[in-house]
Every structure is written in C-alpha cells, then in structure tokens.
Design a protein around this motif. Structure first.
Motif, mmCIF file in Angstrom:
data_model
loop_
_atom_site.group_PDB
_atom_site.id
_atom_site.type_symbol
_atom_site.label_atom_id
_atom_site.label_comp_id
_atom_site.label_asym_id
_atom_site.label_seq_id
_atom_site.Cartn_x
_atom_site.Cartn_y
_atom_site.Cartn_z
ATOM 1 N N ASP A 1 0.838 -1.198 0.000
ATOM 2 C CA ASP A 1 0.000 0.000 0.000
ATOM 3 C C ASP A 1 0.875 1.251 0.000
ATOM 4 O OD1 ASP A 1 0.872 0.403 2.640
ATOM 5 O OD2 ASP A 1 -1.019 -0.241 3.534
ATOM 6 N N LYS A 2 0.241 2.413 0.096
ATOM 7 C CA LYS A 2 0.975 3.676 0.019
ATOM 8 C C LYS A 2 1.963 3.860 1.167
ATOM 9 C CE LYS A 2 -2.796 6.115 2.242
ATOM 10 N NZ LYS A 2 -3.987 6.870 2.025
ATOM 11 N N ASN A 3 1.792 3.109 2.266
ATOM 12 C CA ASN A 3 2.722 3.149 3.399
ATOM 13 C C ASN A 3 3.778 2.048 3.325
ATOM 14 O OD1 ASN A 3 1.296 5.324 4.604
ATOM 15 N ND2 ASN A 3 -0.206 3.858 5.382
ATOM 16 N N ASN A 4 3.865 1.398 2.157
ATOM 17 C CA ASN A 4 4.814 0.314 1.929
ATOM 18 C C ASN A 4 4.512 -0.920 2.792
ATOM 19 O OD1 ASN A 4 6.865 -0.411 0.154
ATOM 20 N ND2 ASN A 4 8.451 -0.106 1.714
ATOM 21 N N PHE B 1 -12.044 -10.056 1.516
ATOM 22 C CA PHE B 1 -11.276 -9.867 2.737
ATOM 23 C C PHE B 1 -10.037 -9.045 2.413
ATOM 24 C CE2 PHE B 1 -13.382 -13.943 2.712
ATOM 25 C CZ PHE B 1 -14.058 -13.958 3.922
ATOM 26 N N LEU B 2 -9.669 -8.170 3.313
ATOM 27 C CA LEU B 2 -8.423 -7.430 3.181
ATOM 28 C C LEU B 2 -7.552 -7.803 4.369
ATOM 29 C CD1 LEU B 2 -6.784 -5.450 1.526
ATOM 30 C CD2 LEU B 2 -7.827 -3.585 2.836
ATOM 31 N N LEU B 3 -6.390 -8.356 4.070
ATOM 32 C CA LEU B 3 -5.442 -8.812 5.088
ATOM 33 C C LEU B 3 -4.212 -7.928 5.052
ATOM 34 C CD1 LEU B 3 -5.612 -12.577 4.095
ATOM 35 C CD2 LEU B 3 -6.982 -11.456 5.829
ATOM 36 N N GLN B 4 -3.561 -7.813 6.199
ATOM 37 C CA GLN B 4 -2.331 -7.043 6.284
ATOM 38 C C GLN B 4 -1.308 -7.854 7.074
ATOM 39 O OE1 GLN B 4 -2.042 -3.214 8.594
ATOM 40 N NE2 GLN B 4 -2.014 -2.437 6.487
#
Length: 165
Positions: free
Chosen positions: A99-102, A133-136
């Motif tokens: 994402d934009k925050n790497n 689902f969005l996973l991080q």
C-alpha cells in the motif's frame, strides 16, 4: 495467472519438517506440496507460496510466512483455489500488494455457488456468494483488517470486474 501456471517444484521429505503440524503436506502417504515462489514480507519474514493438496488434487495455493530468526513457519493462509463438484463451485483469488505506506497487504476474493439443478432431492436451493477480505502483514502475522463486502467490492471494483469477464 491461473492456478495451472503455478506448477512449482515438488518438495522433498526433508522440507516437510518446515511446515506447521496443522498443515498436512501429504496426500495418501505421498508428498503433494510444490514450492512455487518466495519473497520478502519484511526484514524478519519471508512469504513462501506453495501448491498444496486440496479436495481432489494439489490445486490449493497457500501463502506460508517463514520467520527467519525462529527458522520456522509462523502462519499460513489459502490464497487461491478452484474446484467444482455436483453443482458446487468454489473459486478463491488473491492479490498481494504494497500500500501507500509500503505495508504488504492481501486482497482475497472468495466466490462460492451451488446449482440445485444438479441435486437429486433439490433440498439446497441455488445460490451465489462473493466474500471479500483485506489482510495485512503485521510482524509476520496475517491480520484481517476488513471483511466489509460492500466497501471492499467498491475499493477493488476494477480488479473484480476484470476477473469476472
């Protein structure tokens, strides 16, 4: 890419010890797990993608998180699969991106449907479901940060539309 493009290299019995106990690398007594690729998640963890046993064939793609300092797999999740049987269809697709925050994320789309025309007794009505689902990745662990179907469908509409064609 389609699952068929992820043939991989069959792992040998010495590699099986890397996998967590809850994961079964065997199918009918033979190893049915194939190393596909690896990538850095962060400075402490590697992502290992493997083609693994599923209901009938080794068609499931799993993402394993390998912690370098602990020298073991600390987490895993199925990221892709496709099968159909007697009116049931399951397709799971994922996109891994920064994402934009790497920060490394994974958008996962699960489609499940049942066609009652295949049923002898017609007890289960036909249906079609899409779940998103969005996973991080946080310290090597996969955290679900969203299961909001409506919001995720809107956020990833271009990918979903392209893959639906």
């Amino acid at each position: 890419m389609k699952i068929s493009n992820f043939s991989g290299r069959k792992i040998d019995s010495s590699d099986v010890k890397l996998f967590p106990k809850q994961y079964n690398a065997f199918d009918n007594g033979k190893i049915e797990t194939y190393a596909v690729c690896k990538f850095n998640i962060d400075e402490n963890n590697l992502g290992l993608i493997a083609r693994t046993p599923s209901e009938y064939w080794p068609t499931s793609l799993k993402l394993f998180v390998y912690n370098k300092s602990q020298e073991r797999i600390i987490d895993f999740i199925e990221i892709a699969e496709s099968w159909g049987d007697a009116g049931d269809v399951l397709t799971k697709k994922s996109w891994i991106y920064k994402d934009k925050n790497n920060q490394l994320n994974c958008f996962l789309w699960r489609y499940y449907a049942h066609d009652d025309s295949m049923d002898v007794d017609n007890e289960t009505p036909s249906f079609m479901e899409n779940h998103y689902f969005l996973l991080q990745f946080n310290n090597g662990k996969l955290d679900t940060i969203s299961k909001n179907n409506e919001q995720l469908e809107k956020q990833f509409s271009k990918i979903i539309k392209k893959e639906s064609l």
